[in-house]
Design an enzyme around this catalytic site. Sequence first.
Site, PDB file in Angstrom:
ATOM      1  CG  ASP A 102      39.049  28.102  16.215  1.00  0.00           C
ATOM      2  OD1 ASP A 102      40.166  27.680  15.913  1.00  0.00           O
ATOM      3  OD2 ASP A 102      38.751  29.307  16.262  1.00  0.00           O
ATOM      4  CD  GLU A 127      43.096  32.180  18.367  1.00  0.00           C
ATOM      5  OE1 GLU A 127      43.447  31.300  17.573  1.00  0.00           O
ATOM      6  OE2 GLU A 127      42.885  33.364  18.051  1.00  0.00           O
ATOM      7  CG  ASP A 190      46.123  29.608  16.050  1.00  0.00           C
ATOM      8  OD1 ASP A 190      44.928  29.240  16.143  1.00  0.00           O
ATOM      9  OD2 ASP A 190      46.450  30.714  15.584  1.00  0.00           O
ATOM     10  CB  ILE A 192      41.615  26.874  12.930  1.00  0.00           C
ATOM     11  CG1 ILE A 192      40.965  25.505  12.993  1.00  0.00           C
ATOM     12  CG2 ILE A 192      41.642  27.349  11.466  1.00  0.00           C
ATOM     13  CD1 ILE A 192      39.645  25.430  12.250  1.00  0.00           C
ATOM     14  CG  ASP A 193      47.694  30.691  12.273  1.00  0.00           C
ATOM     15  OD1 ASP A 193      47.188  31.732  12.731  1.00  0.00           O
ATOM     16  OD2 ASP A 193      48.736  30.674  11.603  1.00  0.00           O
ATOM     17  CB  THR A 195      39.596  31.689  11.462  1.00  0.00           C
ATOM     18  OG1 THR A 195      39.927  33.031  11.742  1.00  0.00           O
ATOM     19  CG2 THR A 195      39.959  30.833  12.650  1.00  0.00           C
ATOM     20  CG  HIS A 289      45.217  39.562   9.712  1.00  0.00           C
ATOM     21  ND1 HIS A 289      44.920  38.228   9.574  1.00  0.00           N
ATOM     22  CD2 HIS A 289      44.148  40.130  10.322  1.00  0.00           C
ATOM     23  CE1 HIS A 289      43.711  38.002  10.069  1.00  0.00           C
ATOM     24  NE2 HIS A 289      43.222  39.135  10.519  1.00  0.00           N
ATOM     25  CB  SER A 313      47.471  29.983   8.280  1.00  0.00           C
ATOM     26  OG  SER A 313      48.095  29.127   7.325  1.00  0.00           O
ATOM     27  CE  LYS A 316      51.534  34.848   6.440  1.00  0.00           C
ATOM     28  NZ  LYS A 316      50.107  34.492   6.531  1.00  0.00           N
ATOM     29  NE  ARG A 330      51.354  38.450  11.762  1.00  0.00           N
ATOM     30  CZ  ARG A 330      50.373  37.846  11.127  1.00  0.00           C
ATOM     31  NH1 ARG A 330      50.598  37.259   9.976  1.00  0.00           N
ATOM     32  NH2 ARG A 330      49.154  37.831  11.628  1.00  0.00           N
ATOM     33  CG  ASP A 342      48.531  34.133  15.696  1.00  0.00           C
ATOM     34  OD1 ASP A 342      47.917  33.159  15.227  1.00  0.00           O
ATOM     35  OD2 ASP A 342      47.960  35.130  16.177  1.00  0.00           O
TER      36      ASP A 342
END
Length: 405
Positions: A102, A127, A190, A192-193, A195, A289, A313, A316, A330, A342
């Site tokens: 990250d 982030e 981000d 690492i979206d 994680t 989430h 992540s 999508k 979502r 995000d």
Amino acid sequence: MNVSIGHSSAASLSMTRGAVLHINATTPLRSKSKFPFLFSLSFSTTTSRATRATASMSYHKQLAAAKKAASVAARLCQKVQKALLQSDFQSKSDKSPVTVADYGSQAIVSFILEKELTSIPFSLVAEEDSGDLRKEESRETLHRITELVNDTFASDGTIGISPVSEEDVLKAIDTGKSEGGPHGQHWVLDPIDGTKGFLRGEQYAIALALLDEGKVVLGVLACPNLPLSSIARSNLSSSEDKAGCLFFAEVGAGTYMQSLDGSPPTKVHVSSNENPEEASFFESYEAAHSSHDLSGLIATKLGVKAPPVRIDSQAKYGALSRGDGAIYLRFPRRGYIEKIWDHAAGYIVVAEAGGVVNDAGGKPLDFSKGRYLDLDTGIVVTNPKLMPALLKAVQESISEKASSL
Ligand code: AMP
Ligand code: MG
């Protein structure tokens, strides 16, 4: 997969933009105080300032820098994930690999953007910050991150960044403290979206976008584990499909995908499917989430027959932009506030591929409010033809769920 070969259009695109690029390369939006005369020449129409800016700016140089930054950051992440998966001793609860990747990813993006875009004032909304890394107990971690960043730079002769120190890394990470907002240009990252997906050895993304006057004007999604071919029918965890996708989009210029190792880009389009019975939908792998119950209810109401495709992540958004599925739903728990990093890159990748990204009330997302998104209940993504029926099913399902409580 719904793609059309686009290298000839990509070539003409960059040629037709050449003249605009030349003007704007010397007149970045925020340098108007430095070049007041040139700026007023470029933007002397009567339309609103934001529309003028996004309509007449070319972001060609920024896009090239963003693609480079995200691809190099992806290399660091891949290296860490590979070591993580090969390690027999890795405890499931040990989050240190993701911590290292990250911070390392954020530092790399910051170093590369600053190096490539020296003439443009730099603001980054990201982030991570270096607070925890500056603590005594993080000395080893900081050392490891700095080593990885330097190894990644050294393994690619085209980057041209000489070895950096631990202090350089801390400072690079802290460039991400910007608050964003409706004025000027801000990068949104981000590092690492996804994680959780990264730790499971599954999907994650490096997601980088640029805001100009509050609007997303370019976005890049590096998805190291996403197969290059459609995931509509393939097994996501199959090692047979070649993986590693780079999606990129610039306002008004469409969305393209290439392999992370540098194949020619192809233009991509969202699915044109109008029939929900033939549509499939994406949602978070993590039920914490996004409510799987609510999306299941919406899908049933809409008549979707296929089971949900669960991916971590912003991969999508990438998969949807090339038509692997037609819908992304979502629905975080009540009170959760979405962060701009995000969704910013994913939003433009889908929008430029012909898709629509709305909140559950049907409003477009507003990235101009700072680090957070202010939205109604959830995020729904699909093509323009399916959106009205989808929003109806969403509203009915939300009311039904509320009245059953
Ligand atoms: P996904 O991979 O689609 O499940 O989304 C990953 C992102 O969800 C992470 O980058 C987090 O920023 C965000 N996230 C973390 N906690 C939550 C939550 N409770 N609800 C919704 N999103 C969350
Ligand atoms: Mg994220």
